[in-house]
Write a protein that holds these residues in place. Sequence first.
Motif, mmCIF file in Angstrom:
data_model
loop_
_atom_site.group_PDB
_atom_site.id
_atom_site.type_symbol
_atom_site.label_atom_id
_atom_site.label_comp_id
_atom_site.label_asym_id
_atom_site.label_seq_id
_atom_site.Cartn_x
_atom_site.Cartn_y
_atom_site.Cartn_z
ATOM 1 N N LEU A 1 -34.068 101.889 -16.790
ATOM 2 C CA LEU A 1 -32.885 102.423 -17.463
ATOM 3 C C LEU A 1 -32.460 101.580 -18.654
ATOM 4 C CD1 LEU A 1 -30.680 103.496 -14.436
ATOM 5 C CD2 LEU A 1 -32.073 104.936 -15.919
ATOM 6 N N PHE A 2 -32.545 100.257 -18.523
ATOM 7 C CA PHE A 2 -32.005 99.366 -19.546
ATOM 8 C C PHE A 2 -33.034 98.854 -20.548
ATOM 9 C CE2 PHE A 2 -29.185 98.672 -15.798
ATOM 10 C CZ PHE A 2 -28.101 99.367 -16.313
ATOM 11 N N GLY A 3 -34.315 98.999 -20.246
ATOM 12 C CA GLY A 3 -35.373 98.487 -21.119
ATOM 13 C C GLY A 3 -35.314 98.957 -22.561
ATOM 14 N N PRO A 4 -35.011 100.231 -22.815
ATOM 15 C CA PRO A 4 -34.970 100.691 -24.208
ATOM 16 C C PRO A 4 -33.908 100.006 -25.069
ATOM 17 C CG PRO A 4 -35.214 102.554 -22.748
ATOM 18 C CD PRO A 4 -34.942 101.350 -21.879
ATOM 19 N N PHE A 5 -32.965 99.310 -24.447
ATOM 20 C CA PHE A 5 -31.919 98.633 -25.203
ATOM 21 C C PHE A 5 -32.257 97.181 -25.507
ATOM 22 C CE2 PHE A 5 -29.837 102.116 -23.002
ATOM 23 C CZ PHE A 5 -29.137 102.698 -24.038
ATOM 24 N N ILE A 6 -33.396 96.709 -25.032
ATOM 25 C CA ILE A 6 -33.776 95.302 -25.185
ATOM 26 C C ILE A 6 -34.889 95.192 -26.225
ATOM 27 C CG2 ILE A 6 -34.663 93.270 -23.993
ATOM 28 C CD1 ILE A 6 -33.564 94.541 -21.393
ATOM 29 N N HIS A 7 -34.662 94.343 -27.220
ATOM 30 C CA HIS A 7 -35.653 94.130 -28.277
ATOM 31 C C HIS A 7 -35.819 92.640 -28.513
ATOM 32 C CE1 HIS A 7 -34.615 98.322 -28.796
ATOM 33 N NE2 HIS A 7 -35.820 98.451 -29.340
ATOM 34 N N GLY A 8 -37.042 92.221 -28.763
ATOM 35 C CA GLY A 8 -37.351 90.809 -28.905
ATOM 36 C C GLY A 8 -36.821 90.177 -30.174
ATOM 37 N N ASP A 9 -36.912 90.879 -31.275
ATOM 38 C CA ASP A 9 -36.428 90.335 -32.542
ATOM 39 C C ASP A 9 -36.054 91.481 -33.476
ATOM 40 O OD1 ASP A 9 -38.879 91.310 -33.484
ATOM 41 O OD2 ASP A 9 -39.796 89.338 -33.583
ATOM 42 N N LEU A 10 -35.595 91.129 -34.655
ATOM 43 C CA LEU A 10 -35.127 92.140 -35.604
ATOM 44 C C LEU A 10 -36.263 93.057 -36.058
ATOM 45 C CD1 LEU A 10 -32.694 93.220 -37.140
ATOM 46 C CD2 LEU A 10 -33.228 91.594 -38.969
ATOM 47 N N ALA A 11 -37.451 92.521 -36.239
ATOM 48 C CA ALA A 11 -38.591 93.348 -36.653
ATOM 49 C C ALA A 11 -38.907 94.404 -35.592
ATOM 50 C CB ALA A 11 -39.811 92.480 -36.923
ATOM 51 N N HIS A 12 -38.854 94.014 -34.324
ATOM 52 C CA HIS A 12 -39.097 94.939 -33.223
ATOM 53 C C HIS A 12 -38.035 96.038 -33.217
ATOM 54 C CE1 HIS A 12 -39.222 95.453 -28.550
ATOM 55 N NE2 HIS A 12 -39.823 96.450 -29.156
ATOM 56 N N LEU A 13 -36.776 95.653 -33.376
ATOM 57 C CA LEU A 13 -35.678 96.620 -33.407
ATOM 58 C C LEU A 13 -35.847 97.592 -34.574
ATOM 59 C CD1 LEU A 13 -32.812 97.511 -32.387
ATOM 60 C CD2 LEU A 13 -31.915 95.987 -34.154
ATOM 61 N N LEU A 14 -36.108 97.068 -35.755
ATOM 62 C CA LEU A 14 -36.223 97.928 -36.939
ATOM 63 C C LEU A 14 -37.427 98.865 -36.864
ATOM 64 C CD1 LEU A 14 -35.179 95.454 -39.768
ATOM 65 C CD2 LEU A 14 -33.819 97.274 -38.720
ATOM 66 N N SER A 15 -38.511 98.395 -36.290
ATOM 67 C CA SER A 15 -39.674 99.274 -36.168
ATOM 68 C C SER A 15 -39.383 100.429 -35.223
ATOM 69 C CB SER A 15 -40.912 98.499 -35.732
ATOM 70 O OG SER A 15 -40.764 98.024 -34.416
ATOM 71 N N ASN A 16 -38.638 100.163 -34.150
ATOM 72 C CA ASN A 16 -38.273 101.238 -33.228
ATOM 73 C C ASN A 16 -37.220 102.164 -33.836
ATOM 74 O OD1 ASN A 16 -40.051 100.286 -31.348
ATOM 75 N ND2 ASN A 16 -38.502 99.436 -30.004
ATOM 76 N N LEU A 17 -36.241 101.586 -34.521
ATOM 77 C CA LEU A 17 -35.178 102.407 -35.093
ATOM 78 C C LEU A 17 -35.620 103.191 -36.326
ATOM 79 C CD1 LEU A 17 -31.946 100.259 -34.699
ATOM 80 C CD2 LEU A 17 -32.739 102.182 -33.322
ATOM 81 N N SER A 18 -36.756 102.843 -36.890
ATOM 82 C CA SER A 18 -37.244 103.625 -38.023
ATOM 83 C C SER A 18 -37.796 104.974 -37.570
ATOM 84 C CB SER A 18 -38.318 102.850 -38.789
ATOM 85 O OG SER A 18 -39.462 102.665 -37.982
ATOM 86 N N ALA A 19 -38.258 105.058 -36.333
ATOM 87 C CA ALA A 19 -38.831 106.304 -35.840
ATOM 88 C C ALA A 19 -37.926 107.034 -34.848
ATOM 89 C CB ALA A 19 -40.171 106.027 -35.174
ATOM 90 N N LEU A 20 -37.173 106.297 -34.055
ATOM 91 C CA LEU A 20 -36.404 106.908 -32.970
ATOM 92 C C LEU A 20 -35.448 108.014 -33.414
ATOM 93 C CD1 LEU A 20 -35.891 106.772 -29.881
ATOM 94 C CD2 LEU A 20 -33.983 105.269 -30.427
ATOM 95 N N PRO A 21 -34.579 107.801 -34.402
ATOM 96 C CA PRO A 21 -33.659 108.884 -34.770
ATOM 97 C C PRO A 21 -34.381 110.116 -35.311
ATOM 98 C CG PRO A 21 -33.013 106.827 -35.839
ATOM 99 C CD PRO A 21 -34.313 106.584 -35.152
ATOM 100 N N VAL A 22 -35.466 109.884 -36.038
ATOM 101 C CA VAL A 22 -36.231 111.004 -36.593
ATOM 102 C C VAL A 22 -36.875 111.820 -35.475
ATOM 103 C CG1 VAL A 22 -38.205 111.635 -38.042
ATOM 104 C CG2 VAL A 22 -36.660 109.804 -38.760
ATOM 105 N N LEU A 23 -37.548 111.132 -34.558
ATOM 106 C CA LEU A 23 -38.231 111.833 -33.474
ATOM 107 C C LEU A 23 -37.254 112.500 -32.511
ATOM 108 C CD1 LEU A 23 -41.094 109.293 -32.800
ATOM 109 C CD2 LEU A 23 -41.226 111.470 -34.015
ATOM 110 N N LEU A 24 -36.146 111.818 -32.181
ATOM 111 C CA LEU A 24 -35.144 112.446 -31.323
ATOM 112 C C LEU A 24 -34.461 113.613 -32.029
ATOM 113 C CD1 LEU A 24 -33.418 109.451 -29.499
ATOM 114 C CD2 LEU A 24 -35.088 111.077 -28.595
ATOM 115 N N GLY A 25 -34.271 113.483 -33.332
ATOM 116 C CA GLY A 25 -33.702 114.592 -34.105
ATOM 117 C C GLY A 25 -34.616 115.803 -34.093
ATOM 118 N N MET A 26 -35.907 115.581 -34.243
ATOM 119 C CA MET A 26 -36.861 116.685 -34.187
ATOM 120 C C MET A 26 -36.882 117.311 -32.799
ATOM 121 S SD MET A 26 -39.907 115.093 -36.538
ATOM 122 C CE MET A 26 -41.095 116.286 -36.036
ATOM 123 N N LEU A 27 -36.810 116.480 -31.772
ATOM 124 C CA LEU A 27 -36.754 116.987 -30.409
ATOM 125 C C LEU A 27 -35.518 117.863 -30.222
ATOM 126 C CD1 LEU A 27 -38.014 116.876 -27.534
ATOM 127 C CD2 LEU A 27 -36.549 114.909 -27.105
#
Length: 93
Positions: free
Chosen positions: A42-68
Amino acid sequence: MFLPLALSLLIAIAFAAERLLGVSFVESGIYPRTLSGLKGILFGPFIHGDLAHLLSNLSALPVLLGMLALFYRRHYASILAMLWIATGLLVWL
């Protein structure tokens, strides 16, 4: 489009809180094949190792969830829940 942006914002807030408050949410992550590691599903998707990891996930997540949300409006919540749980469970296994 509210939910994809809200979820992305929550993930960014969790990362910022972790950095600004000097705490670590790593113990809430997925620990494979341990009973205590199940909470990480449940909580894993909220945990990121560093800023690069966060930004790489956030660059795709809103787009893909929006398409969904756009293409599967009626089943959006159930598909999102199923993907969230299934991917977390597969990582845990």
